[in-house]
Write a protein that holds these residues in place. Structure first.
Motif, PDB file in Angstrom:
ATOM      1  N   TYR A   4     -23.065  70.852  81.678  1.00 42.49           N
ATOM      2  CA  TYR A   4     -22.619  70.455  80.346  1.00 42.49           C
ATOM      3  C   TYR A   4     -21.112  70.646  80.230  1.00 42.49           C
ATOM      4  O   TYR A   4     -20.580  71.697  80.575  1.00 42.49           O
ATOM      5  N   HIS A   6     -17.885  70.656  77.717  1.00 42.53           N
ATOM      6  CA  HIS A   6     -17.565  70.920  76.306  1.00 42.53           C
ATOM      7  C   HIS A   6     -16.085  70.625  76.065  1.00 42.53           C
ATOM      8  O   HIS A   6     -15.223  71.195  76.735  1.00 42.53           O
ATOM      9  N   ASP A  51     -26.591  73.834  77.372  1.00 43.25           N
ATOM     10  CA  ASP A  51     -25.801  73.196  76.320  1.00 43.25           C
ATOM     11  C   ASP A  51     -25.111  74.184  75.370  1.00 43.25           C
ATOM     12  O   ASP A  51     -24.556  73.780  74.357  1.00 43.25           O
ATOM     13  N   TYR A  53     -22.138  76.513  74.326  1.00 39.38           N
ATOM     14  CA  TYR A  53     -20.707  76.667  74.616  1.00 39.38           C
ATOM     15  C   TYR A  53     -20.377  78.072  75.119  1.00 39.38           C
ATOM     16  O   TYR A  53     -19.537  78.248  75.992  1.00 39.38           O
ATOM     17  N   TYR A 135     -14.898  67.682  68.530  1.00 43.18           N
ATOM     18  CA  TYR A 135     -15.764  68.353  69.499  1.00 43.18           C
ATOM     19  C   TYR A 135     -16.810  67.374  69.998  1.00 43.18           C
ATOM     20  O   TYR A 135     -17.439  66.659  69.218  1.00 43.18           O
ATOM     21  N   ARG A 137     -19.852  67.154  73.429  1.00 44.04           N
ATOM     22  CA  ARG A 137     -20.454  67.764  74.608  1.00 44.04           C
ATOM     23  C   ARG A 137     -21.132  66.653  75.392  1.00 44.04           C
ATOM     24  O   ARG A 137     -21.851  65.823  74.832  1.00 44.04           O
TER      25      ARG A 137
END
Length: 148
Positions: A4, A6, A51, A53, A135, A137
């Motif tokens: 993932y 970010h 997932d 952060y 933001y 992801r």
């Protein structure tokens, strides 16, 4: 390998500076009002196994993307995954078009070092979450087909 990515874009406020992992270094052009066409973003984004952060970062994605279409959101990415964990060491280089309206986008794995020496393959991206302009992801599914 599923990872993932970010990205927290700096929004220009002092309170955001500490948490930001990317920043626009060139503003959008005025060729297409309402679009981000021409905006260049440089990043050093954390990469996690899940997932979350705040999960342990197993790598950082270091590179840039720029918005390259006037009529829709689309970007071109070039970055290096820099691994420094007990699981992997070395780098993996990824680049290509991120056609954001598509559910899944494939970028090329074009080389690497250490555990990923001369790696080739595909990094399939899916937008996992998107919170405004500041933001997002990505879920990355990386398939390597050549390792020396």
């Amino acid at each position: 390998m599923q990872l993932y990515y970010h990205d927290k874009l700096f929004d220009g406020t002092h309170k955001d500076k500490t948490n930001a992992t990317s920043a626009a270094t060139a503003n959008p052009t005025k060729l297409a009002p309402g679009s981000q066409f021409g905006m260049l973003v440089v990043f050093n984004d954390p990469i996690t196994r899940d997932d979350k952060y705040h999960s342990p970062h197993i790598a950082n994605a270091q590179g840039f993307y720029f918005y390259d279409r006037k009529d829709t959101y689309s970007a071109w990415f070039a970055f290096t995954l820099v691994f420094n964990s007990s699981e992997h060491r070395g780098t993996s280089n990824i680049m290509g078009a991120d056609l954001m309206p598509e559910k899944t986008r494939d970028l090329s794995v074009v080389g690497g070092t250490g555990d990923f020496f001369m790696a080739r393959g595909i990094a399939s991206l899916q937008t996992d979450t998107f919170q405004g302009q500041y933001y997002f992801r990505l879920k990355m599914d990386i398939k390597l087909y050549e390792r020396c």
